[in-house]
Scaffold this motif. Structure first.
Motif, PDB file in Angstrom:
ATOM      1  N   GLY A 179      -5.522 -12.474   6.193  1.00 54.52           N
ATOM      2  CA  GLY A 179      -4.474 -11.571   6.618  1.00 54.52           C
ATOM      3  C   GLY A 179      -4.890 -10.115   6.516  1.00 54.52           C
ATOM      4  O   GLY A 179      -6.018  -9.782   6.139  1.00 54.52           O
ATOM      5  N   SER A 180      -3.948  -9.251   6.853  1.00 53.57           N
ATOM      6  CA  SER A 180      -4.228  -7.819   6.821  1.00 53.57           C
ATOM      7  C   SER A 180      -4.398  -7.326   5.392  1.00 53.57           C
ATOM      8  O   SER A 180      -3.989  -7.976   4.426  1.00 53.57           O
ATOM      9  CB  SER A 180      -3.092  -7.058   7.516  1.00 53.57           C
ATOM     10  OG  SER A 180      -1.853  -7.319   6.862  1.00 53.57           O
ATOM     11  N   ARG A 181      -4.982  -6.200   5.284  1.00 50.51           N
ATOM     12  CA  ARG A 181      -5.267  -5.598   3.983  1.00 50.51           C
ATOM     13  C   ARG A 181      -3.987  -5.259   3.236  1.00 50.51           C
ATOM     14  O   ARG A 181      -3.096  -4.621   3.773  1.00 50.51           O
ATOM     15  CB  ARG A 181      -6.091  -4.333   4.194  1.00 50.51           C
ATOM     16  CG  ARG A 181      -6.501  -3.606   2.937  1.00 50.51           C
ATOM     17  CD  ARG A 181      -7.133  -2.271   3.310  1.00 50.51           C
ATOM     18  NE  ARG A 181      -7.737  -1.613   2.166  1.00 50.51           N
ATOM     19  CZ  ARG A 181      -8.147  -0.342   2.158  1.00 50.51           C
ATOM     20  NH1 ARG A 181      -8.002   0.390   3.272  1.00 50.51           N
ATOM     21  NH2 ARG A 181      -8.691   0.174   1.089  1.00 50.51           N
ATOM     22  N   GLN A 182      -3.904  -5.716   1.996  1.00 51.33           N
ATOM     23  CA  GLN A 182      -2.813  -5.340   1.102  1.00 51.33           C
ATOM     24  C   GLN A 182      -3.392  -4.466  -0.006  1.00 51.33           C
ATOM     25  O   GLN A 182      -4.239  -4.915  -0.774  1.00 51.33           O
ATOM     26  CB  GLN A 182      -2.149  -6.585   0.500  1.00 51.33           C
ATOM     27  CG  GLN A 182      -1.609  -7.558   1.533  1.00 51.33           C
ATOM     28  CD  GLN A 182      -1.058  -8.812   0.897  1.00 51.33           C
ATOM     29  OE1 GLN A 182      -0.240  -8.754  -0.038  1.00 51.33           O
ATOM     30  NE2 GLN A 182      -1.491  -9.964   1.392  1.00 51.33           N
ATOM     31  N   ILE A 183      -2.968  -3.242  -0.086  1.00 52.88           N
ATOM     32  CA  ILE A 183      -3.525  -2.301  -1.069  1.00 52.88           C
ATOM     33  C   ILE A 183      -2.793  -2.458  -2.394  1.00 52.88           C
ATOM     34  O   ILE A 183      -1.577  -2.228  -2.484  1.00 52.88           O
ATOM     35  CB  ILE A 183      -3.428  -0.855  -0.560  1.00 52.88           C
ATOM     36  CG1 ILE A 183      -4.298  -0.690   0.695  1.00 52.88           C
ATOM     37  CG2 ILE A 183      -3.868   0.124  -1.644  1.00 52.88           C
ATOM     38  CD1 ILE A 183      -4.217   0.684   1.324  1.00 52.88           C
ATOM     39  N   ILE A 184      -3.497  -2.870  -3.406  1.00 53.93           N
ATOM     40  CA  ILE A 184      -2.931  -2.983  -4.749  1.00 53.93           C
ATOM     41  C   ILE A 184      -2.822  -1.606  -5.379  1.00 53.93           C
ATOM     42  O   ILE A 184      -1.829  -1.285  -6.027  1.00 53.93           O
ATOM     43  CB  ILE A 184      -3.791  -3.929  -5.611  1.00 53.93           C
ATOM     44  CG1 ILE A 184      -3.740  -5.343  -5.021  1.00 53.93           C
ATOM     45  CG2 ILE A 184      -3.320  -3.939  -7.068  1.00 53.93           C
ATOM     46  CD1 ILE A 184      -4.671  -6.316  -5.693  1.00 53.93           C
TER      47      ILE A 184
END
Length: 460
Positions: A179-184
Motif C-alpha cells: 500500500g501507500s506510504r504511511q508516515i509514522i
C-alpha cells in the motif's frame, strides 16, 4: 543495525563459557563500499547463504553456501542498478515460503531514495527485476520486514535520513502488493535505523528508531496491533548522534531492553526496560574504547543462555564482542574477533557452518569486503583465564609482573605449598614485590571480573 529475525538462539550446556573465533574468512572483495550483510537460506537447501548491499556499485548480491559449512561461491548479482544501495533484508514477502530480498537505496543526490524488493522466482535464488515499493523515501538507509498489522504477512518499515521519516508500507494481500506510504514520524532528525520489536509486552510489534540529528533514542507504540502508531516515547534525548539501535533482553527479565551506539563519542550503551511496558532507565555504558563504533548486534555468542553484544568500528577497524558476564547486563571489556576490516559498517551473528554455534559476519566499506569468522565452540572460564592472564618472570627473585588481556584484575593473593597466605593485594594489580618471601614454590591466585586462576611460580 537491525534485529536479525533468522538468528537462532542455541541452548548450550556450559554455564560459564566463551566463544572462540577463528581467522577472517573472505567471502568477497567485490562489494564496492559494502554497507550491509544479511544471512538467509536464499536457495532453499537448508543452509544460510549471504546477502550484501554495496553503495558505490549500486549492487545487491548473494553468495551461495556451497556445502553448508561456510564454503561460498562467487558473487551472484541480483541488481547493479539500485543507486547507492545501502541496506538489504531477506524475507518471504509473497507468501510462497522462499526468501525474497528487500532493499533500500539512498540515491546519490538529494531528494532521491527508494524501497524495492526482488522476488525469488524459483526458491533457488533466481530473482526477478526490482519491484518498487516507494520512491518517496528521501535518503532511505534502513529497511525492516515484520508483521506490523497482525495479518500474518510481512509489512515493511523504512528509515530515511533526508526527510527525517520512519515509514510503514502494508503488505495488502500477502503476495507482495504494498500500500501507500504511511508516515509514522517525520521528525526523527537524520534517522539512520529502524526495527520492529514488542517494547511494551502487549504481543504486537512496536517501532524502535533513533534520531541521529536530534540525539534521541525513541519508540512508537502500536496502539491496536493493526499498525496504528502512537506518539514518540523518548528513551533518551542525550545520546550525541546515535547511529544504530537494537532490542534484546539483556538482563534476563523477559522484556526487551535497548542497545545503541554513538560513533562521535566512541560509546556503546544500553537502556533497561524497567517494567516491561517500555519505561526505560538511564543509559548504562558497555564500552568507551572502540573508535567510532559503526554497528551493533546482539546474540548469545557463547551458548550460556544470555545475550552478548557484537560490534564493529570504523576508525580502528575492529570486530569485537562483549560477554554478558552474569546474564544481568554486566559486560566484559572488548574481546577482539578481528582487526582485518577497513571500516566495519555491518556485523551480524548466524550459524554459517551448521555446528550450532553462532558465527560472525561483517561488511566493511573501504576494503569492499564481505567476510565471516568461525565460532569454533566454547571453552571454559579456566581456559579463557589461562590465556588472558600472564605472570612473569618464572622463576623470579624479586618481583612478578602480572599482565591481563581484555579483563580487569580485582585482587592477587600469594600462598605457599601448605596453603598459607603470604601476600594479598586488592585492586588492579600489575606487579608484586616478592623479594622478602622465602624461596620455593608459590601459588599466585589472580582474581578478575570474570573469575579467578592460580599460577604456579618458583621463587629463587
Amino acid at each position: 543495525m537491525k534485529i536479525f529475525l533468522l538468528t537462532l538462539i542455541f541452548i548450550g550446556l556450559i554455564n560459564s563459557s566463551y566463544a572462540q573465533f577463528g581467522e577472517q574468512l573472505i567471502i568477497s572483495q567485490e562489494a564496492m563500499w559494502a554497507r550491509n550483510v544479511f544471512a538467509a537460506d536464499v536457495d532453499g537447501d537448508l543452509d544460510l547463504d549471504i546477502l550484501s548491499a554495496s553503495e558505490s556499485d549500486n549492487k545487491i548480491a548473494w553468495y551461495e553456501n556451497l556445502d553448508g559449512l561456510g564454503t561460498f561461491g562467487p558473487q551472484q548479482i541480483i541488481t547493479n542498478t539500485l543507486v547507492a544501495s545501502v541496506d538489504v533484508f531477506g524475507v518471504d514477502l509473497d507468501g510462497d515460503t522462499d526468501i525474497d530480498v528487500l532493499a533500500a537505496s539512498k540515491g546519490f543526490s538529494s531528494g532521491e531514495g527508494k524501497i524495492v524488493w526482488f522476488q525469488n522466482l524459483d526458491g533457488q535464488g533466481t530473482f526477478d527485476i526490482e519491484i518498487q515499493i516507494s520512491d518517496q523515501t528521501q535518503g532511505a538507509v534502513s529497511v525492516f520486514a515484520a508483521d506490523l498489522d497482525g495479518d500474518t504477512d510481512m509489512d515493511v518499515l523504512s528509515a530515511s535520513f533526508e526527510d527525517n521519516s520512519i515509514s510503514l508500507f502494508e503488505n495488502t494481500n500477502g503476495l507482495g502488493a504494498f500500500g501507500s506510504r504511511q508516515i509514522i514520524t517525520n521528525s526523527a532528525l537524520s534517522t539512520r535505523d529502524v526495527v520492529a520489536a514488542d517494547m511494551d509486552g502487549d504481543l504486537d510489534l512496536d517501532v524502535l528508531t533513533i534520531s541521529t540529528g536530534g540525539d534521541q533514542v525513541l519508540w512508537f507504540p502500536n496502539l491496536d496491533g493493526q499498525g496504528t502508531f502512537g506518539n514518540a516515547q523518548i528513551i533518551s534525548n542525550d545520546t550525541d548522534g546515535p547511529l544504530s539501535v537494537f532490542a534484546a533482553d539483556l538482563d534476563g527479565d523477559n522484556d526487551l531492553d535497548v542497545i545503541s551506539n554513538c560513533p562521535a563519542i566512541n560509546i556503546i550503551y544500553w537502556y533497561e526496560n524497567l517494567d516491561g511496558l517500555g519505561n526505560f532507565g538511564e543509559k548504562k555504558i558497555v564500552s568507551q574504547n572502540l573508535i567510532s563504533p559503526q554497528t551493533i548486534f546482539v546474540a548469545d555468542l557463547d551458548n550460556d543462555l544470555d545475550m552478548d553484544i557484537l560490534s564493529g568500528s570504523g576508525i580502528d577497524d575492529n570486530i569485537v564482542w562483549y560477554k554478558n558476564l552474569d546474564g544481568l547486563g554486566n559486560f566484559s571489556s572488548e574481546i577482539i574477533i578481528s582487526t582485518e576490516t577497513d571500516w566495519a559498517s555491518s556485523v551480524i551473528a548466524s550459524d554459517i557452518d551448521n555446528d550450532s554455534f553462532l558465527d560472525v559476519l561483517s561488511a566493511s566499506r573501504v576494503d569492499n569486503k564481505i567476510a565471516w569468522y568461525r565460532n569454533s565452540g566454547v571453552f571454559g572460564v579456566e581456559d579463557f583465564l589461562a590465556r588472558a592472564i600472564t605472570v612473569y618472570p618464572n622463576p623470579t627473585q624479586d618481583s612478578l609482573a602480572i599482565k591481563a588481556k581484555d579483563i580487569s584484575i580485582t585482587k592477587v593473593e600469594v600462598s605457599d605449598l601448605l596453603g598459607r597466605r603470604l601476600l594479598s593485594v586488592n585492586g588492579n594489580v600489575n606487579s608484586l614485590d616478592v623479594s622478602l618471601l622465602q624461596s620455593g614454590v608459590l601459588f599466585v591466585k589472580v582474581y578478575t571480573t570474570q573469575g579467578a586462576i592460580v599460577k604456579k611460580v618458583v621463587k629463587m
